[in-house]
Design an enzyme around this catalytic site. Structure first.
Site, PDB file in Angstrom:
ATOM      1  CG  HIS A   1      -0.292  -6.175  -5.592  1.00 26.61           C
ATOM      2  ND1 HIS A   1      -0.923  -6.070  -4.367  1.00 26.61           N
ATOM      3  CD2 HIS A   1       1.017  -5.861  -5.351  1.00 26.61           C
ATOM      4  CE1 HIS A   1      -0.052  -5.708  -3.446  1.00 26.61           C
ATOM      5  NE2 HIS A   1       1.140  -5.586  -4.012  1.00 26.61           N
TER       6      HIS A   1
ATOM      7  CG  ASP B   1       4.911  -7.453  -0.197  1.00 23.86           C
ATOM      8  OD1 ASP B   1       4.717  -7.461  -1.425  1.00 23.86           O
ATOM      9  OD2 ASP B   1       4.673  -6.459   0.520  1.00 23.86           O
ATOM     10  CG  HIS B   2       0.722  -8.196  -1.326  1.00 21.86           C
ATOM     11  ND1 HIS B   2      -0.354  -7.745  -0.592  1.00 21.86           N
ATOM     12  CD2 HIS B   2       1.706  -7.276  -1.146  1.00 21.86           C
ATOM     13  CE1 HIS B   2      -0.042  -6.606  -0.009  1.00 21.86           C
ATOM     14  NE2 HIS B   2       1.207  -6.299  -0.323  1.00 21.86           N
TER      15      HIS B   2
ATOM     16  CG  HIS C   1       0.579  -0.921  -5.390  1.00 21.45           C
ATOM     17  ND1 HIS C   1       1.394  -0.195  -4.559  1.00 21.45           N
ATOM     18  CD2 HIS C   1       1.017  -2.202  -5.327  1.00 21.45           C
ATOM     19  CE1 HIS C   1       2.297  -0.985  -4.017  1.00 21.45           C
ATOM     20  NE2 HIS C   1       2.093  -2.211  -4.460  1.00 21.45           N
TER      21      HIS C   1
ATOM     22  CD  GLU D   1      -0.915   0.386   1.439  1.00 17.65           C
ATOM     23  OE1 GLU D   1       0.047   0.497   2.227  1.00 17.65           O
ATOM     24  OE2 GLU D   1      -0.878   0.734   0.250  1.00 17.65           O
TER      25      GLU D   1
ATOM     26  CG  HIS E   1       1.179  -3.955   3.985  1.00 23.13           C
ATOM     27  ND1 HIS E   1       2.026  -2.937   3.649  1.00 23.13           N
ATOM     28  CD2 HIS E   1       1.514  -4.998   3.192  1.00 23.13           C
ATOM     29  CE1 HIS E   1       2.840  -3.342   2.690  1.00 23.13           C
ATOM     30  NE2 HIS E   1       2.554  -4.599   2.399  1.00 23.13           N
TER      31      HIS E   1
END
Length: 659
Positions: free
Chosen positions: A65, A69-70, A154, A200, A411
């Site tokens: 996504h 941070d990804h 999310h 996660e 995570h």
């Protein structure tokens, strides 16, 4: 299978996990850490190779996504470090990702004066390598490696990814939410039974309260603050929780007839609404239905923010980006409003360690913004979790849906992982790991045996299950047969005949062949006797059953080899003690077996060459003799199909003792 976290190993932020399966290597996510401004910001790509030839080492990069941070390190990895292979994202992620990357680049270079950062052209060139990955569509990276995406909730476009190569498979969840919210649905996945599930664990120890009570608490706190003349700062990211909370505030303002101004500071608001219109199929059913008459993201009471408004008198509510108070407009507004105790700061999501948001939530009253300035924190700080991550209950539910053989936790904070790890092993009886960044995890993967089931066996199993349901319904308290529910799992008792290369494996009813024609091979180091323990996968247990019922009993067995030296050191055993016998004694004590029927101590066990510990009706643990092929100590375990659930719990105890 090999798993190596380059980021998010026992940490939140900088998500990047390398997985090698079937000889192919996938990089799942390529994010940056919001708590650092030095070389620790990006994953350590030197772990892959120090020569810079990443394309030959990695077969595909998958981005789950658009959160930084990804995906924040992706242009750095492709354009500055030289990866030129394929990158896979869902269409919404591909559309939104470059906008957030450009926004962050401007802040880093134009406002903070950083050098050596990726450029706008780098972002454009990086996105040219992206291949769209649609939900439930199987995409072949090459002739062997396949990818499939599942809905993760999310944020808009978030996906969990199933990858398979040969006989090995993995599911990488990225961030996901098992609870539907006001604009997105809940995550969901098939029962794909992967060898490894990488999940996660941001909220791995949290079980959230009712969503409605959280929303009510949030609105009451905002209302009380503006009534007393205070200002409310709500840091959030431009896409995701921002839309969720804006829908909530907008409807509340209309219902209560409030006139206090509400602002949104991100310049991405109009673009965000455009993407929600474009990808309306990624939202929940309520949004899709209301979209026909009115766009729910065209907010009536929320106006664009201007920097000039920060010093205006009177109450107001401001949604400011980003969500962790580490840079940008949210940090600028916080500097101005933090000293005034009438004001309120509501943190609606998780804050990475090292950010200003994390420092404020920890209770610090004086916070260093940078090396040149600090701010006095008198503002009323509230932490209301509207985070779109799964809680402990949701994580367990996803594991139940996917039914993996192994689970890897990333995570999340190490303390939360430790709790969740024990909970997963206890409930599901599968191995669970929580590797640190740079730690190589090698997981043994078994090979599935696909067999053709005979019609006779299937019909018999189906009839037996329906008969069981009917008896269960009749024996219930009300004696009322409930409405028919679909049969999703069907216990089958048969005999597996492995193929010979020309013929496939077959699962047959015992009446379809003569059992006397099937050889039974005794376990290594154990004398063949009436115990029925066998090295074959399916054997007859003749100890307690009459000859006529041999075909109704299916017995499974496994041999657990372990490091005797390490176990002896951990248990404080002398060199003269039989380590395997001592382990068997320790396992027996943990299982609380009736001592009257078992050997009393390690010496007594050692004196018996093939001593056996029995659990339930069919489960047997024994110490086989060492062989020329394997001189390591081991335990032999066998169990009947009827007691598979109890056997799973016993195996968990065995793993706990043996390590």
């Amino acid at each position: 299978m090999k798993v190596v976290p380059l980021g998010a190993g026992q940490d939140v932020g900088r998500s990047c996990v390398l997985v090698t399966l079937g000889g192919k290597t996938i990089m799942f996510d390529c994010g940056m850490h919001m708590g650092y401004n030095d070389e620790r910001r990006f994953p350590d790509f030197n772990y892959i190779t120090t020569e810079g030839d990443f394309t030959s080492r990695i077969d595909a990069v998958v981005i789950t996504h658009f959160h930084l941070d990804h995906c924040g390190a992706l242009p750095h990895f492709t354009e500055q470090r030289g990866y030129h292979g394929p990158i896979y994202m869902t269409p919404p992620t591909k559309a939104i990702c470059p906008i957030l990357l450009e926004d962050f680049r401007k802040v880093a270079i134009e406002r903070k004066g950083e050098t050596g950062f990726f450029t706008s052209q780098h972002i454009k060139d990086c996105m040219k390598k992206v291949v769209p990955l649609h939900l439930h569509e199987t995409v072949w990276v090459d002739d062997e490696l396949e990818l499939r995406a599942y809905y993760a909730g999310h944020v808009l476009g978030a996906a969990m990814v199933y990858a398979r190569c040969g006989n090995e498979s993995v599911v990488y969840t990225g961030d996901y939410n098992m609870t539907p919210d006001r604009h997105l649905g809940a995550a969901w996945i098939d029962k794909v039974r992967p060898d490894v599930l990488i999940t996660e664990t941001t909220y791995g120890t949290t079980i959230r309260d009712s969503k409605r009570s959280r929303e009510r608490d949030f609105l009451e706190k905002v209302h009380r603050c503006v009534l007393r003349g205070g200002k409310v700062l709500i840091p959030c990211f431009a896409l995701g929780r921002a839309q969720e909370l804006c829908i909530l505030i907008d409807s509340y303002w209309e219902r209560m007839g409030l006139t206090v101004p509400v602002y949104f500071s991100a310049g991405l608001t109009e673009k965000a609404n455009r993407y929600y219109k474009l990808f309306i199929n990624w939202t929940n059913q309520k949004v899709k239905e209301s979209f026909v008459n009115r766009n729910p993201f065209d907010f009536k009471y929320i106006k664009p923010w201007s920097r000039d408004y920060v010093d205006l008198p009177g109450p107001m509510v401001v949604f400011a980006t980003p969500g962790m108070l580490h840079i940008g407009m949210s940090l600028e507004v916080f500097r101005k409003w933090a000293p005034d105790e009438r004001n309120m700061l509501i943190m609606p999501g998780y804050c990475v360690a090292g950010t200003v948001g994390a420092k404020v939530l920890s209770g610090m009253k004086v916070v260093e913004i940078d090396q040149y300035s600090q701010v006095q924190v008198n503002i009323d700080v509230q932490n209301l979790s509207f985070s779109a991550h799964a809680d402990a209950k949701g994580i367990m539910e996803l594991i139940r849906q996917a039914s993996p053989r192994n689970v890897v936790l990333v995570h999340g904070e190490k303390s939360r992982m430790s709790y969740l790890k024990s909970k997963i092993m206890g409930e599901f009886g599968c191995p669970c790991y929580d590797p640190a960044n740079g730690e190589l995890l090698e997981i043994e993967t078994g090979q599935d045996v696909r067999a053709l089931m005979s019609d006779q066996l299937f019909q018999a199993a189906w009839a037996k299950e329906q008969e069981r349901r009917q008896k269960s319904a009749v024996s219930s308290e009300n004696s009322v047969v409930p409405a028919a529910t679909p049969i999703t799992q069907l216990p089958v008792r048969g005999v597996l005949l492995l193929g010979d290369g020309k013929r496939p494996a077959r699962l047959l009813d015992p009446s379809e062949f003569d059992l006397d024609d099937i050889p039974i091979v005794s376990a290594p180091g154990i004398e063949a006797d009436s115990s029925g323990i066998s090295e074959s996968n399916v054997a007859a247990d003749t100890e307690e059953l009459a000859p006529s019922s041999i075909s109704d009993q299916v017995v499974f067995s496994t041999r657990r080899v372990f490091d005797g030296t390490e176990l002896a050191e951990r248990m404080g055993l002398s060199s003269s003690v039989d380590v395997a016998a001592a382990a068997l004694l320790a396992i027996r004590e943990l299982l609380l077996i009736d001592p009257a029927t078992q050997p009393r101590d390690a010496d007594e066990i050692s004196s018996k060459h093939t001593s056996v510990v029995r659990v339930g009706r069919s489960i047997e643990l024994s110490v086989p003799a060492k062989t020329a092929e394997c001189d390591l100590p081991s335990l032999y375990v066998s169990w009947a199909w009827e007691e598979e659930e109890l056997a799973t719990q016993v195996l968990v105890v065995i793993n706990r003792v043996l390590g």
